[in-house]
Enzyme design. Structure first.
Site, PDB file in Angstrom:
ATOM      1  N   LYS A  43      -4.754   4.550  -6.911  1.00  0.00           N
ATOM      2  CA  LYS A  43      -5.313   5.486  -5.635  1.00  0.00           C
ATOM      3  C   LYS A  43      -5.888   6.749  -5.478  1.00  0.00           C
ATOM      4  CE  LYS A  43      -4.743   4.270  -0.828  1.00  0.00           C
ATOM      5  NZ  LYS A  43      -4.242   4.923  -0.364  1.00  0.00           N
TER       6      LYS A  43
ATOM      7  N   HIS B 181       0.535  -0.857  -0.320  1.00  0.00           N
ATOM      8  CA  HIS B 181      -0.133  -0.473  -0.040  1.00  0.00           C
ATOM      9  C   HIS B 181       0.774   1.288   0.080  1.00  0.00           C
ATOM     10  CE1 HIS B 181      -2.680   2.798   1.944  1.00  0.00           C
ATOM     11  NE2 HIS B 181      -4.024   2.465   1.406  1.00  0.00           N
ATOM     12  N   ASP B 182       0.690   2.302  -0.694  1.00  0.00           N
ATOM     13  CA  ASP B 182       0.895   3.380  -1.379  1.00  0.00           C
ATOM     14  C   ASP B 182       3.052   3.788  -0.605  1.00  0.00           C
ATOM     15  OD1 ASP B 182      -1.075   3.903  -1.672  1.00  0.00           O
ATOM     16  OD2 ASP B 182      -1.032   5.577  -0.568  1.00  0.00           O
TER      17      ASP B 182
END
Length: 310
Positions: free
Chosen positions: A123, A36-37
């Site tokens: 995202k 994630h990110d």
């Protein structure tokens, strides 16, 4: 406004993790890994030589390596380098322009750069499920578990775990493969997930669980391969003829990647490109028969191998 400077803090140890209400366990045939990110922009707020980011990078690498070895799909989220005020929405009020002011920091950090076969999603909001294809992709893959690593624990990672739960996907929050602004925020995120929506595990817990598990075995022959393809295409097996172009029948890149992951989980070393360059079932079987764990043989021996799925 904006992300604060992040001071070093010690990663949570296994004995410091909150008690989980659920006893779910990650399984290779059900799980996907979410990184994630992990973009340079977000990691630059840490001291690169200190905790928690040193352990963060090491532990995500370990989890990713185990997942790839077992054929577990790897998904990355990345916020886009350019966003209009309308696209950024309320994030602009709370965090300012974010990556838009530093577009050169958009890439995933070098230590975790995605491979060609990984899935990379753009995202737009805290949760990895918001305005992305993540849920649809997981349903196509028939995956109902999500192993979550990355930054920041109490923002995107926690919200992603909550939304996974609300979509009947079991979330696994890897405590020492996520990090946050402070130890207090990190602990809050772990406690919330453990008590309300998922299971909090250490990297060691994840590696041990996946080591103890093994992909379900079955025999693979040409007819079983035909059945796997029919399953992915949601067509009757009789529709899949050996000489037909599978691309013409609707086999897109996502379905093909799903098949590649199943084959890898069965111990068959095959790449996405190798199958994408050939269009028919017969072409695929020519490659796969020589790659199966028991090797190429004659008669029944050639027809045997560890399976794609149970």
């Amino acid at each position: 406004m904006g992300i604060p400077s992040i001071q070093p803090y010690f990663m949570p140890r296994k004995e410091e993790l909150p008690k989980n209400r659920m006893s779910w366990t990650p399984e290779p045939g059900r799980a996907a890994l979410l990184i994630h990110d992990m973009q340079q922009y977000f990691i630059d707020y840490y001291d690169p030589q200190a905790s928690p980011v040193v352990e963060l990078l090491e532990n995500i690498q370990k989890v990713r390596a185990r997942c790839r070895a077992l054929g577990i799909p790897v998904v990355y989220t990345m916020q886009p380098p350019e966003q209009t005020a309308e696209e950024r929405g309320l994030l602009l009020d709370l965090w300012g322009p974010g990556l838009t002011a530093h577009p050169h920091k958009h890439p995933i950090v070098n230590e975790l750069a995605p491979e060609d076969t990984d899935t990379v999603l753009t995202k737009w909001r805290y949760s990895a499920f918001q305005r992305t294809e993540l849920l649809d992709i997981m349903r196509r893959w028939r995956r109902d578990q999500l192993i979550i690593c990355g930054v920041y624990a109490h923002i995107g990672c926690m919200l992603t775990a909550g939304e996974a739960f609300m979509n009947d996907v079991q979330p696994f929050f890897v405590a020492d493969a996520t990090s946050d602004f402070t130890r207090n925020w990190h602990e809050m995120a772990m406690t919330y997930v453990a008590q309300r929506c998922g299971v909090v595990l250490s990297t060691r817990d994840v590696l041990d669980a996946l080591a103890e598990s093994s992909p379900r075995a079955a025999t693979l022959d040409l007819e079983r391969l035909r059945g796997e393809v029919a399953d992915l295409l949601e067509r009757p097996v009789s529709d899949i003829q050996s000489g037909d172009s599978l691309l013409d029948l609707g086999l897109d890149s996502i379905r093909l990647m799903t098949l590649v992951e199943r084959l890898r989980a069965a111990g068959i070393d095959i790449s996405f490109v190798e199958l994408a360059e050939r269009a028919t079932l017969d072409d695929w079987w020519e490659i796969l028969a020589a790659r199966m764990p028991l090797g190429r043989g004659k008669g029944p021996e050639r027809e045997r191998a560890h399976g794609v799925r149970g």
